[in-house]
Design an enzyme around this catalytic site. Structure first.
Site, PDB file in Angstrom:
ATOM      1  N   ASP A 123       0.846  -1.201   0.000  1.00 50.95           N
ATOM      2  CA  ASP A 123       0.000   0.000   0.000  1.00 50.95           C
ATOM      3  C   ASP A 123       0.876   1.244   0.000  1.00 50.95           C
ATOM      4  O   ASP A 123       1.003   1.929   1.008  1.00 50.95           O
ATOM      5  CB  ASP A 123      -0.930  -0.015   1.225  1.00 50.95           C
ATOM      6  CG  ASP A 123      -1.927   1.134   1.189  1.00 50.95           C
ATOM      7  OD1 ASP A 123      -2.261   1.595   0.081  1.00 50.95           O
ATOM      8  OD2 ASP A 123      -2.363   1.580   2.266  1.00 50.95           O
ATOM      9  N   PHE A 124       1.452   1.523  -1.153  1.00 51.52           N
ATOM     10  CA  PHE A 124       2.276   2.723  -1.340  1.00 51.52           C
ATOM     11  C   PHE A 124       1.406   3.739  -2.071  1.00 51.52           C
ATOM     12  O   PHE A 124       0.804   3.406  -3.099  1.00 51.52           O
ATOM     13  CB  PHE A 124       3.511   2.343  -2.179  1.00 51.52           C
ATOM     14  CG  PHE A 124       4.339   3.505  -2.637  1.00 51.52           C
ATOM     15  CD1 PHE A 124       5.339   4.024  -1.826  1.00 51.52           C
ATOM     16  CD2 PHE A 124       4.119   4.087  -3.881  1.00 51.52           C
ATOM     17  CE1 PHE A 124       6.103   5.098  -2.251  1.00 51.52           C
ATOM     18  CE2 PHE A 124       4.879   5.164  -4.308  1.00 51.52           C
ATOM     19  CZ  PHE A 124       5.876   5.667  -3.496  1.00 51.52           C
ATOM     20  N   GLU A 125       1.290   4.964  -1.518  1.00 47.30           N
ATOM     21  CA  GLU A 125       0.375   5.932  -2.145  1.00 47.30           C
ATOM     22  C   GLU A 125       1.003   7.305  -2.305  1.00 47.30           C
ATOM     23  O   GLU A 125       0.302   8.297  -2.505  1.00 47.30           O
ATOM     24  CB  GLU A 125      -0.939   6.026  -1.348  1.00 47.30           C
ATOM     25  CG  GLU A 125      -1.700   4.709  -1.288  1.00 47.30           C
ATOM     26  CD  GLU A 125      -3.111   4.829  -0.713  1.00 47.30           C
ATOM     27  OE1 GLU A 125      -3.707   5.923  -0.799  1.00 47.30           O
ATOM     28  OE2 GLU A 125      -3.610   3.831  -0.172  1.00 47.30           O
ATOM     29  N   ASP A 126       2.333   7.402  -2.217  1.00 49.36           N
ATOM     30  CA  ASP A 126       2.987   8.707  -2.336  1.00 49.36           C
ATOM     31  C   ASP A 126       2.877   9.247  -3.764  1.00 49.36           C
ATOM     32  O   ASP A 126       2.760   8.481  -4.705  1.00 49.36           O
ATOM     33  CB  ASP A 126       4.473   8.588  -1.981  1.00 49.36           C
ATOM     34  CG  ASP A 126       4.699   8.404  -0.493  1.00 49.36           C
ATOM     35  OD1 ASP A 126       3.991   7.584   0.101  1.00 49.36           O
ATOM     36  OD2 ASP A 126       5.578   9.074   0.063  1.00 49.36           O
ATOM     37  N   TYR A 175       1.933   6.168 -11.442  1.00 52.86           N
ATOM     38  CA  TYR A 175       2.747   4.956 -11.381  1.00 52.86           C
ATOM     39  C   TYR A 175       2.697   4.227 -12.722  1.00 52.86           C
ATOM     40  O   TYR A 175       1.876   4.507 -13.583  1.00 52.86           O
ATOM     41  CB  TYR A 175       2.237   4.001 -10.286  1.00 52.86           C
ATOM     42  CG  TYR A 175       2.059   4.591  -8.899  1.00 52.86           C
ATOM     43  CD1 TYR A 175       2.627   5.808  -8.536  1.00 52.86           C
ATOM     44  CD2 TYR A 175       1.314   3.902  -7.949  1.00 52.86           C
ATOM     45  CE1 TYR A 175       2.454   6.322  -7.244  1.00 52.86           C
ATOM     46  CE2 TYR A 175       1.135   4.411  -6.665  1.00 52.86           C
ATOM     47  CZ  TYR A 175       1.694   5.619  -6.318  1.00 52.86           C
ATOM     48  OH  TYR A 175       1.505   6.110  -5.062  1.00 52.86           O
TER      49      TYR A 175
END
Ligand SMILES: *[C@@H]1O[C@H](CO)[C@@H](O)[C@H](O)[C@H]1NC(C)=O
Ligand SMILES: *[C@@H]1O[C@H](CO)[C@@H](O)[C@H](O)[C@H]1NC(C)=O
Ligand SMILES: *[C@@H]1O[C@H](CO)[C@@H](O)[C@H](O)[C@H]1NC(C)=O
Ligand SMILES: *[C@@H]1O[C@H](CO)[C@@H](O)[C@H](O)[C@H]1NC(C)=O
Length: 368
Positions: A123-126, A175
């Site tokens: 859960d990477f959301e940067d 992304y």
């Protein structure tokens, strides 16, 4: 003799590596082996047996433990043939550092093995801007390495990635979505928080319009991401907005910027389905249904006469999204989060859970 020694050493290693199975029977520590079935993929935030024991484990296929790691839940999930997995994030400033990525993968894998889990949700959301190609590549490399190492050591394990409700650049999250889906088992499409950047009028609105779920799915399909690599994530919560002005159900909200856009859902606050139900009951609220987003909403005033508008998802709006996922032949559906409901034993809580869990699809009639 030599053979015997080798065998002894090997079995010792297995024991040391895996730790001791905390379940009532050791077979409950075995991994779930079906890697192709359709998914009901849920996030659990409350490390409390009184809540998670009441999830509908005949429907769930994967439970993600968020903010905790419970051996009891792992054993319980495995009893029902359900994967129990961890959630993890990675610091954006280290994305281009290959050595740091490997350390992270090793650590994450070790943690999963130690706890007899079935995988990890990343859960990477940067924000990553369109031109930050090295960061985009770094993230895809991280997921690829994780998935490769996991599959090498735990062949049935699952590695998944959370993605925005549509591509390419929601919240400046530009992304490499095509790459991320190719190197993972599937992506979890977060079809919520869709007013994080309000480009039109600065007013309250639906968190997860049905039309946007379709737009999101189509946007990923247009990258040739196959339907079986997508799980549609829906909200079991809504937003409560304070209205500066309310005219014909149009609730003007305070300007709160987010990632370069002046108006956002940060003007409101998230509110669980459970809390919404309490509010509705207490204030004898009549719920409206917005046909353009297929979403329920209502207005009310608090004791100091401040006006609010609340948008949320309930069984009816959720069912429409589950049906949409089915229509597109997606891998499945899931929700943020399973603990948004009332898990007490009152009649109304039981009814609430029956309606919300009941609306979920049943992909497991063969119980695989
Ligand atoms: C996995 O589960 C699906 C049903 O969800 C079933 O059709 C399939 O045969 C199962 N695969 C294996 C290898 O058991
Ligand atoms: C990661 O794990 C692999 C396999 O156990 C090992 O060969 C490698 O040295 C480890 N790398 C780091 C940076 O810990
Ligand atoms: C919304 O749609 C329903 C069913 O089609 C209809 O009965 C209702 O009148 C519509 N409401 C509005 C406000 O258009
Ligand atoms: C709220 O509005 C009602 C009806 O207009 C009024 O009677 C009441 O005094 C108001 N309450 C406050 C706290 O302003």
């Amino acid at each position: 003799m030599i053979v015997n020694i080798v065998l002894v050493v090997c079995s010792l290693l297995v024991i040391v590596e895996g730790g001791k199975c905390p379940c009532s029977t050791p077979d409950l520590c075995n991994p779930i082996t079906n890697t192709t079935r359709r998914e009901v993929f849920i996030f659990s935030l409350n490390n409390d047996r009184n809540s998670w024991e009441k999830y509908d484990f005949t429907k769930v296929t994967t439970v993600v433990m968020v903010g905790y790691e419970s051996p009891e839940l792992m054993c319980h999930a495995h009893k029902f043939g359900v994967r129990a997995i961890a959630i993890s994030n990675y610091p954006v400033e280290k994305l281009t550092n290959a050595a740091a990525r490997t350390v992270w993968v090793n650590k994450t894998l070790a943690m999963v093995k130690e706890n007899f889990l079935d995988g990890v949700n990343i859960d990477f959301e940067d924000p990553i801007s369109k031109n930050e190609v090295n960061l985009e590549r770094g993230y895809t490399s991280l997921v690829a390495e994780a998935n490769q190492r996991f599959k090498q050591e735990l062949p049935y394990s699952q590695v998944t990635v959370d993605v925005a409700w549509r591509q390419p650049c929601i919240d400046d999250r530009c992304y490499d979505y095509s790459g991320l889906s190719a190197v993972s088992d599937f992506v979890f499409v977060m079809a919520y928080d869709e007013r994080s950047q309000i480009l039109g009028e600065c007013i309250a609105g639906a968190n997860s319009p049905l039309g946007n779920a379709q737009i999101g799915i189509e946007s990923y399909l247009s990258l040739n991401i196959p339907a079986y690599k997508m799980v549609l994530g829906v909200p079991w919560y809504g937003y409560r907005y304070k209205c500066l002005k309310l005219v014909e159900n149009k609730c003007s909200i305070e300007k709160k910027p987010f990632r370069g856009v002046p108006c956002s859902d940060a003007a409101g606050s998230q509110i669980d389905y459970r809390a919404i139900a309490i509010l509705v009951k207490k204030n004898h609220i009549k719920i409206n249904f917005d046909n353009s987003t297929m979403t329920p909403f209502f207005n009310y005033q608090d004791a100091s006469n401040t006006t609010y508008q609340v948008w949320f998802d309930g069984p009816k709006s959720l069912r429409l999204k589950y049906e949409l996922a089915d229509k597109y032949g997606l891998r499945g559906v899931g929700m943020w989060n399973a603990d948004s409901l009332d898990y007490s034993d009152t009649i109304s809580a039981q009814l609430q859970r029956k309606e919300m869990w009941g609306a979920l699809p049943n992909y497991r009639n063969d119980f695989n």
